[in-house]
Scaffold this motif. Structure first.
Motif, PDB file in Angstrom:
ATOM      1  N   GLY A   1       0.792  -1.217   0.000  1.00 27.17           N
ATOM      2  CA  GLY A   1       0.000   0.000   0.000  1.00 27.17           C
ATOM      3  C   GLY A   1       0.830   1.276   0.000  1.00 27.17           C
ATOM      4  N   GLU A   2       0.204   2.349  -0.506  1.00 27.13           N
ATOM      5  CA  GLU A   2       0.833   3.669  -0.531  1.00 27.13           C
ATOM      6  C   GLU A   2       0.050   4.591   0.398  1.00 27.13           C
ATOM      7  OE1 GLU A   2       1.146   5.066  -4.571  1.00 27.13           O
ATOM      8  OE2 GLU A   2       1.343   3.005  -5.307  1.00 27.13           O
ATOM      9  N   LYS A   3       0.748   5.291   1.270  1.00 24.42           N
ATOM     10  CA  LYS A   3       0.087   6.186   2.214  1.00 24.42           C
ATOM     11  C   LYS A   3      -0.469   7.417   1.505  1.00 24.42           C
ATOM     12  CE  LYS A   3       2.748   4.893   6.320  1.00 24.42           C
ATOM     13  NZ  LYS A   3       3.645   5.386   7.407  1.00 24.42           N
ATOM     14  N   THR A   4      -1.711   7.744   1.789  1.00 23.52           N
ATOM     15  CA  THR A   4      -2.352   8.953   1.269  1.00 23.52           C
ATOM     16  C   THR A   4      -3.056   9.652   2.426  1.00 23.52           C
ATOM     17  OG1 THR A   4      -4.523   7.973   0.781  1.00 23.52           O
ATOM     18  CG2 THR A   4      -2.797   7.694  -0.889  1.00 23.52           C
ATOM     19  N   ALA A   5      -3.630  10.814   2.148  1.00 25.89           N
ATOM     20  CA  ALA A   5      -4.333  11.553   3.191  1.00 25.89           C
ATOM     21  C   ALA A   5      -5.568  10.792   3.684  1.00 25.89           C
ATOM     22  CB  ALA A   5      -4.745  12.928   2.668  1.00 25.89           C
ATOM     23  N   GLU A   6      -6.166   9.979   2.808  1.00 23.39           N
ATOM     24  CA  GLU A   6      -7.391   9.242   3.161  1.00 23.39           C
ATOM     25  C   GLU A   6      -7.118   7.883   3.786  1.00 23.39           C
ATOM     26  OE1 GLU A   6      -6.873  10.584   0.085  1.00 23.39           O
ATOM     27  OE2 GLU A   6      -7.996  12.401   0.593  1.00 23.39           O
ATOM     28  N   GLY A   7      -5.901   7.367   3.631  1.00 19.67           N
ATOM     29  CA  GLY A   7      -5.576   6.045   4.134  1.00 19.67           C
ATOM     30  C   GLY A   7      -4.519   5.381   3.272  1.00 19.67           C
ATOM     31  N   ILE A   8      -4.582   4.064   3.166  1.00 19.77           N
ATOM     32  CA  ILE A   8      -3.610   3.296   2.393  1.00 19.77           C
ATOM     33  C   ILE A   8      -4.210   2.931   1.042  1.00 19.77           C
ATOM     34  CG2 ILE A   8      -2.119   1.274   2.339  1.00 19.77           C
ATOM     35  CD1 ILE A   8      -1.457   3.233   4.545  1.00 19.77           C
ATOM     36  N   LEU A   9      -3.564   3.384  -0.019  1.00 13.07           N
ATOM     37  CA  LEU A   9      -4.046   3.106  -1.373  1.00 13.07           C
ATOM     38  C   LEU A   9      -3.458   1.802  -1.886  1.00 13.07           C
ATOM     39  CD1 LEU A   9      -5.418   3.878  -4.087  1.00 13.07           C
ATOM     40  CD2 LEU A   9      -3.298   5.112  -4.662  1.00 13.07           C
ATOM     41  N   ILE A  10      -4.356   0.921  -2.385  1.00 14.33           N
ATOM     42  CA  ILE A  10      -3.949  -0.321  -3.041  1.00 14.33           C
ATOM     43  C   ILE A  10      -4.313  -0.193  -4.509  1.00 14.33           C
ATOM     44  CG2 ILE A  10      -4.151  -2.837  -3.049  1.00 14.33           C
ATOM     45  CD1 ILE A  10      -5.482  -2.545  -0.266  1.00 14.33           C
ATOM     46  N   ARG A  11      -3.362  -0.395  -5.379  1.00 18.65           N
ATOM     47  CA  ARG A  11      -3.606  -0.206  -6.810  1.00 18.65           C
ATOM     48  C   ARG A  11      -4.188  -1.479  -7.440  1.00 18.65           C
ATOM     49  NH1 ARG A  11      -1.117   4.327  -9.041  1.00 18.65           N
ATOM     50  NH2 ARG A  11       0.134   5.524  -7.569  1.00 18.65           N
ATOM     51  N   THR A  12      -5.430  -1.760  -7.087  1.00 18.10           N
ATOM     52  CA  THR A  12      -6.126  -2.904  -7.662  1.00 18.10           C
ATOM     53  C   THR A  12      -7.622  -2.644  -7.592  1.00 18.10           C
ATOM     54  OG1 THR A  12      -6.303  -5.325  -7.637  1.00 18.10           O
ATOM     55  CG2 THR A  12      -6.353  -4.212  -5.511  1.00 18.10           C
ATOM     56  N   ARG A  13      -8.406  -3.424  -8.352  1.00 12.82           N
ATOM     57  CA  ARG A  13      -9.858  -3.311  -8.322  1.00 12.82           C
ATOM     58  C   ARG A  13     -10.443  -4.443  -7.486  1.00 12.82           C
ATOM     59  NH1 ARG A  13     -11.639  -3.468 -14.396  1.00 12.82           N
ATOM     60  NH2 ARG A  13     -10.430  -5.391 -14.185  1.00 12.82           N
ATOM     61  N   ALA A  14     -11.637  -4.220  -6.975  1.00 12.62           N
ATOM     62  CA  ALA A  14     -12.273  -5.227  -6.127  1.00 12.62           C
ATOM     63  C   ALA A  14     -12.466  -6.540  -6.866  1.00 12.62           C
ATOM     64  CB  ALA A  14     -13.608  -4.701  -5.607  1.00 12.62           C
ATOM     65  N   GLU A  15     -12.879  -6.458  -8.153  1.00 11.37           N
ATOM     66  CA  GLU A  15     -13.109  -7.704  -8.896  1.00 11.37           C
ATOM     67  C   GLU A  15     -11.820  -8.466  -9.158  1.00 11.37           C
ATOM     68  OE1 GLU A  15     -13.894  -4.284 -11.924  1.00 11.37           O
ATOM     69  OE2 GLU A  15     -14.056  -4.634  -9.772  1.00 11.37           O
ATOM     70  N   ASP A  16     -10.722  -7.736  -9.338  1.00 14.55           N
ATOM     71  CA  ASP A  16      -9.430  -8.405  -9.535  1.00 14.55           C
ATOM     72  C   ASP A  16      -8.979  -9.074  -8.250  1.00 14.55           C
ATOM     73  OD1 ASP A  16      -9.319  -7.540 -12.166  1.00 14.55           O
ATOM     74  OD2 ASP A  16      -8.246  -5.702 -11.656  1.00 14.55           O
ATOM     75  N   LEU A  17      -9.175  -8.379  -7.144  1.00 11.91           N
ATOM     76  CA  LEU A  17      -8.808  -8.936  -5.851  1.00 11.91           C
ATOM     77  C   LEU A  17      -9.624 -10.190  -5.567  1.00 11.91           C
ATOM     78  CD1 LEU A  17      -6.955  -8.118  -3.421  1.00 11.91           C
ATOM     79  CD2 LEU A  17      -9.003  -7.147  -2.379  1.00 11.91           C
ATOM     80  N   ALA A  18     -10.922 -10.133  -5.884  1.00  7.50           N
ATOM     81  CA  ALA A  18     -11.794 -11.287  -5.668  1.00  7.50           C
ATOM     82  C   ALA A  18     -11.344 -12.485  -6.494  1.00  7.50           C
ATOM     83  CB  ALA A  18     -13.235 -10.918  -6.010  1.00  7.50           C
ATOM     84  N   ARG A  19     -11.033 -12.240  -7.766  1.00  7.98           N
ATOM     85  CA  ARG A  19     -10.577 -13.320  -8.634  1.00  7.98           C
ATOM     86  C   ARG A  19      -9.313 -13.986  -8.088  1.00  7.98           C
ATOM     87  NH1 ARG A  19      -8.609 -10.647 -13.331  1.00  7.98           N
ATOM     88  NH2 ARG A  19      -6.678 -10.654 -12.144  1.00  7.98           N
ATOM     89  N   ASP A  20      -8.417 -13.173  -7.540  1.00  8.28           N
ATOM     90  CA  ASP A  20      -7.150 -13.702  -7.059  1.00  8.28           C
ATOM     91  C   ASP A  20      -7.298 -14.589  -5.831  1.00  8.28           C
ATOM     92  OD1 ASP A  20      -5.853 -12.327  -9.086  1.00  8.28           O
ATOM     93  OD2 ASP A  20      -5.505 -10.554  -7.851  1.00  8.28           O
ATOM     94  N   VAL A  21      -8.406 -14.421  -5.083  1.00  7.26           N
ATOM     95  CA  VAL A  21      -8.619 -15.264  -3.910  1.00  7.26           C
ATOM     96  C   VAL A  21      -9.779 -16.230  -4.116  1.00  7.26           C
ATOM     97  CG1 VAL A  21      -7.587 -13.616  -2.312  1.00  7.26           C
ATOM     98  CG2 VAL A  21     -10.035 -13.481  -2.786  1.00  7.26           C
ATOM     99  N   GLY A  22     -10.201 -16.395  -5.377  1.00  4.85           N
ATOM    100  CA  GLY A  22     -11.213 -17.392  -5.705  1.00  4.85           C
ATOM    101  C   GLY A  22     -12.617 -17.040  -5.281  1.00  4.85           C
ATOM    102  N   VAL A  23     -12.985 -15.748  -5.369  1.00  4.83           N
ATOM    103  CA  VAL A  23     -14.316 -15.289  -4.969  1.00  4.83           C
ATOM    104  C   VAL A  23     -14.972 -14.597  -6.154  1.00  4.83           C
ATOM    105  CG1 VAL A  23     -15.607 -13.825  -3.373  1.00  4.83           C
ATOM    106  CG2 VAL A  23     -13.536 -14.995  -2.595  1.00  4.83           C
ATOM    107  N   ASP A  24     -16.296 -14.736  -6.309  1.00  3.88           N
ATOM    108  CA  ASP A  24     -16.955 -14.119  -7.454  1.00  3.88           C
ATOM    109  C   ASP A  24     -17.122 -12.620  -7.263  1.00  3.88           C
ATOM    110  OD1 ASP A  24     -19.672 -13.475  -6.301  1.00  3.88           O
ATOM    111  OD2 ASP A  24     -19.715 -15.640  -6.017  1.00  3.88           O
ATOM    112  N   ALA A  25     -17.350 -11.912  -8.368  1.00  5.63           N
ATOM    113  CA  ALA A  25     -17.423 -10.450  -8.369  1.00  5.63           C
ATOM    114  C   ALA A  25     -18.595  -9.923  -7.546  1.00  5.63           C
ATOM    115  CB  ALA A  25     -17.509  -9.935  -9.803  1.00  5.63           C
ATOM    116  N   VAL A  26     -19.705 -10.671  -7.493  1.00  6.52           N
ATOM    117  CA  VAL A  26     -20.872 -10.235  -6.718  1.00  6.52           C
ATOM    118  C   VAL A  26     -20.525 -10.156  -5.236  1.00  6.52           C
ATOM    119  CG1 VAL A  26     -23.222 -10.828  -6.008  1.00  6.52           C
ATOM    120  CG2 VAL A  26     -22.518 -11.150  -8.389  1.00  6.52           C
ATOM    121  N   ALA A  27     -19.844 -11.172  -4.756  1.00  8.82           N
ATOM    122  CA  ALA A  27     -19.428 -11.171  -3.346  1.00  8.82           C
ATOM    123  C   ALA A  27     -18.479 -10.017  -3.073  1.00  8.82           C
ATOM    124  CB  ALA A  27     -18.766 -12.498  -2.997  1.00  8.82           C
TER     125      ALA A  27
END
Length: 215
Positions: free
Chosen positions: A143-169
């Motif tokens: 993660g990269e520190k920002t004023a709002e918090g820690i930024l992760i350069r990925t999308r939720a659907e990509d993250l879900a795919r990488d851990v074997g979870v569907d996009a709806v979840a």
């Protein structure tokens, strides 16, 4: 103002460019100055994202240090400027500068911890918890520190795919985290407001018998 280091060792890459491919030989490492790079690896026949690297991070050092083929594929996500360090140059830098050697050691240790954490995430039975744990893992490791918090350069659907979870979840989880002000999707990635609170929330969900909370 011109950057003498970039003028000597730098190169600019466009989104979609491949810096290196898993299995290829390698004699150069990359130090990211601006932009972001996605690191993927084939696991059980599927391509998995194992890291998202941003400014200040480096990659490709293992192929130089151990003389083995590239252990992963690195793809440029957005316009990115890198310094290219050849094997001979890296060896000289490490030999004369103990601080550089220690940075390499610490970075390799951090990535080993991250790999262990990913294994634990993938073994978790609750798919929604896997997404939240993966968020926390990525925030801590890349993660990269920002004023709002820690930024992760990925999308939720990509993250879900990488851990074997569907996009709806994944969408359900992100809506829930946004309501709780724990994490939110923004242009360019996901911001985790507080990694510790996110981890505490996952533990809360895992122990309803103690807290009487929702699962």
């Amino acid at each position: 103002m011109s950057d003498p280091l970039f003028a000597r060792f730098g190169r600019e890459f466009s989104a979609g460019d491949i810096l290196c491919r898993e299995g290829d030989p390698g004699d150069v490492m990359y130090v990211i100055q601006t932009g972001s790079v996605r690191i993927t690896k084939m696991i059980a026949g599927e391509e998995r994202v194992i890291a998202m690297l941003g400014p200040g991070e480096f990659l490709g050092e293992l192929a130089i240090l151990n003389g083995k083929p590239r252990s992963a594929t690195a793809t440029v996500v957005e316009t990115t400027r890198c310094l290219l360090v050849e094997a001979r140059t890296l060896e000289k830098m490490v030999a004369v500068n103990a601080e550089i050697a220690m940075r390499l050691i610490k970075k390799l240790a951090k990535r080993l911890d991250s790999a262990d954490a990913l294994i634990e995430v993938l073994m978790h039975r609750d798919p929604k918890a896997r997404i939240m744990l993966a968020l926390a893992r990525n925030a801590e490791a890349f993660g990269e520190k920002t004023a709002e918090g820690i930024l992760i350069r990925t999308r939720a659907e990509d993250l879900a795919r990488d851990v074997g979870v569907d996009a709806v979840a994944a969408s359900d989880v992100m809506q829930r985290l946004r309501r709780l002000r724990l994490a939110s999707e923004v242009p360019g990635g996901i911001v985790v407001a507080d990694v510790g609170r996110l981890q505490d929330f996952v533990e809360f969900l895992e122990m309803p018998q103690k807290f009487g909370g929702e699962g």
